[in-house]
Design an enzyme around this catalytic site. Structure first.
Site, PDB file in Angstrom:
ATOM      1  N   PRO A  78       1.090  -1.218   0.063  1.00 43.46           N
ATOM      2  CA  PRO A  78       0.103   0.250  -0.329  1.00 43.46           C
ATOM      3  C   PRO A  78       0.563   1.409   0.102  1.00 43.46           C
ATOM      4  O   PRO A  78       1.644   1.338   0.536  1.00 43.46           O
ATOM      5  CB  PRO A  78      -0.840  -0.080   0.867  1.00 43.46           C
ATOM      6  CG  PRO A  78      -0.393  -1.630   1.643  1.00 43.46           C
ATOM      7  CD  PRO A  78       1.161  -1.795   0.854  1.00 43.46           C
ATOM      8  N   GLU A  79       1.043   2.366  -0.825  1.00 42.23           N
ATOM      9  CA  GLU A  79       1.358   4.164  -0.953  1.00 42.23           C
ATOM     10  C   GLU A  79       0.016   4.446  -1.260  1.00 42.23           C
ATOM     11  O   GLU A  79      -1.080   3.637  -0.736  1.00 42.23           O
ATOM     12  CB  GLU A  79       2.587   3.523  -2.176  1.00 42.23           C
ATOM     13  CG  GLU A  79       2.884   2.178  -2.536  1.00 42.23           C
ATOM     14  CD  GLU A  79       4.001   2.591  -3.864  1.00 42.23           C
ATOM     15  OE1 GLU A  79       3.949   3.602  -4.303  1.00 42.23           O
ATOM     16  OE2 GLU A  79       4.053   1.539  -4.465  1.00 42.23           O
ATOM     17  N   LYS A  89       1.904   7.690   4.127  1.00 39.45           N
ATOM     18  CA  LYS A  89       0.575   6.194   4.349  1.00 39.45           C
ATOM     19  C   LYS A  89       0.169   5.603   5.228  1.00 39.45           C
ATOM     20  O   LYS A  89       0.377   4.604   5.644  1.00 39.45           O
ATOM     21  CB  LYS A  89       2.228   5.641   3.355  1.00 39.45           C
ATOM     22  CG  LYS A  89       2.397   5.569   2.437  1.00 39.45           C
ATOM     23  CD  LYS A  89       4.418   4.491   2.036  1.00 39.45           C
ATOM     24  CE  LYS A  89       4.805   4.928   0.840  1.00 39.45           C
ATOM     25  NZ  LYS A  89       6.104   4.168   0.280  1.00 39.45           N
ATOM     26  N   ARG A 103      16.726  -1.662  -4.520  1.00 35.53           N
ATOM     27  CA  ARG A 103      15.520  -1.640  -5.132  1.00 35.53           C
ATOM     28  C   ARG A 103      15.202  -2.173  -6.524  1.00 35.53           C
ATOM     29  O   ARG A 103      15.210  -1.183  -7.350  1.00 35.53           O
ATOM     30  CB  ARG A 103      14.009  -0.752  -4.854  1.00 35.53           C
ATOM     31  CG  ARG A 103      14.236  -0.074  -3.556  1.00 35.53           C
ATOM     32  CD  ARG A 103      13.604  -0.968  -2.733  1.00 35.53           C
ATOM     33  NE  ARG A 103      13.480   0.013  -1.406  1.00 35.53           N
ATOM     34  CZ  ARG A 103      13.616  -0.705  -0.037  1.00 35.53           C
ATOM     35  NH1 ARG A 103      13.957  -1.982  -0.582  1.00 35.53           N
ATOM     36  NH2 ARG A 103      13.427  -0.694   0.958  1.00 35.53           N
TER      37      ARG A 103
END
Length: 315
Positions: A2-3, A58, A303
């Site tokens: 979730p962002e 967030k 990443r």
DNA sequence: CAATAGCCCTGGTGGC
DNA sequence: TGCCACCAGGGCTATT
């Protein structure tokens, strides 16, 4: 994971469901998922009413009538799923319906779970609680709110309402990208003199709050900026493009009800829709929607990073 | 101060 | 079929 758009989608769903509800009990199945002294759980959560559901970056903020607030960070696999109490018809034979029905502000799905926005009939979560359930809130009318988190990185914590803004998790947090304080000159000043990769800087919540791996990749592609570029190397024009791109990808995703993949579900256990329209995220090997070049996957700052090698050049 | 590596954790994947 | 190394990743912490 979730962002900002996912958290906002969940927030708006809960904001229609929770205010006015009174918490009857709290069941903590995994201690580290909810940090609050045992005595506070009974005195400041149980018996309290929900007055508001807010968001900062967030992090979700659930305000309680006890003068305390619950802060919730879903990290990668956290979910908040509301299940309406009262009628529990439990229809085992009910199959999945049309996956893309029209936006439906508030409706009943027939299985007791209420839907606020999004796509009511799209792949519901299974019966709850399940093995990922960490905390269960039970309301006086029999409704429940499940905090599920497969990888247990997420957390909830109870803080005094008056101290929320000064909480450690908000102290270093940067501007809201969809707020009026997010201006081109702000982004320029944050990138100035920075040698770190632009993507790394976008993921740093102290510059802009709410971007994660998905929307950093999406915004950089839309702005036609290579994620490995040093922050200080971006031209004014590129920063202007990036600024606009951040606002656009976040806004579009909220419009679509958040991104749909792995463990993301909204407040009602329903998946989002943005990933169908993703520009680069998880599209390695597929053609760029802008130029047809094959999307590549690289590493930037440890990443996984998705780029179009034609639209996003290093030099 | 800035940059970077390690860590937390579980489930899915691919190699043998 | 089983076993296992490896990967995913937000953000905190320790190190350089």
């Amino acid at each position: 994971m979730p962002e900002l758009p996912e958290v906002e989608t969940i927030r708006s769903g809960l904001a229609e469901l929770l205010p006015g509800q009174r918490i009857a009990g709290v069941e903590v199945l995994l201690n580290k998922s909810l940090s609050a002294p045992e005595s506070h759980i009974t005195t400041h959560i149980a018996g309290a009413g929900v007055t508001d559901v807010r968001r900062r970056g967030k992090i979700m903020i659930v305000d309680l009538s006890s003068g305390y607030s619950l802060l919730v960070h879903l990290k990668m696999t956290g979910q908040l799923v509301f299940e309406a109490g009262g009628q529990q018809p439990a229809k085992p034979g009910t199959g999945t319906n049309e996956p893309h029905s029209c936006p439906n502000p508030t409706s009943e799905t027939g299985d007791g779970r209420r839907v606020a926005g999004g796509h009511p009939t799209q792949s519901m979560a299974g019966d709850l609680p399940d093995k990922t359930t960490r905390v269960i809130f039970t309301f006086q009318d029999g409704s429940k709110l499940f905090f599920n988190d497969q990888r247990t990185f997420g957390w909830m914590k109870l803080v005094e309402r008056s101290k929320v803004e000064r909480d450690k998790c908000f102290m270093a947090m940067g501007v809201e990208p969809l707020g009026s304080q997010f201006e081109v000159c702000h982004l320029k000043s944050r990138l100035k003199h920075r040698k770190a990769a632009i993507k790394t800087l976008l993921l740093d919540q102290s510059h802009v709050a709410g971007l994660g791996n998905i929307y950093a990749d999406e915004a950089l592609h839309l702005a036609q900026v290579h994620p490995s570029r040093e922050g200080q190397s971006l031209s004014d024009e590129e920063i202007e493009r990036l600024h606009a791109a951040i606002i656009k990808v976040l806004g579009d995703s909220i419009q679509a009800g958040g991104t749909s993949f792995t463990s993301y579900v909204n407040a009602n256990g329903i998946t989002g829709d943005y990933l169908h329209n993703a520009r680069v995220y998880r599209r390695q090997g597929e053609p760029c929607r802008a130029c047809g070049t094959t999307i590549d996957k690289i590493k930037v700052g440890q990443r996984g990073t998705h780029i179009c090698p034609n639209c996003q050049k290093l030099t």
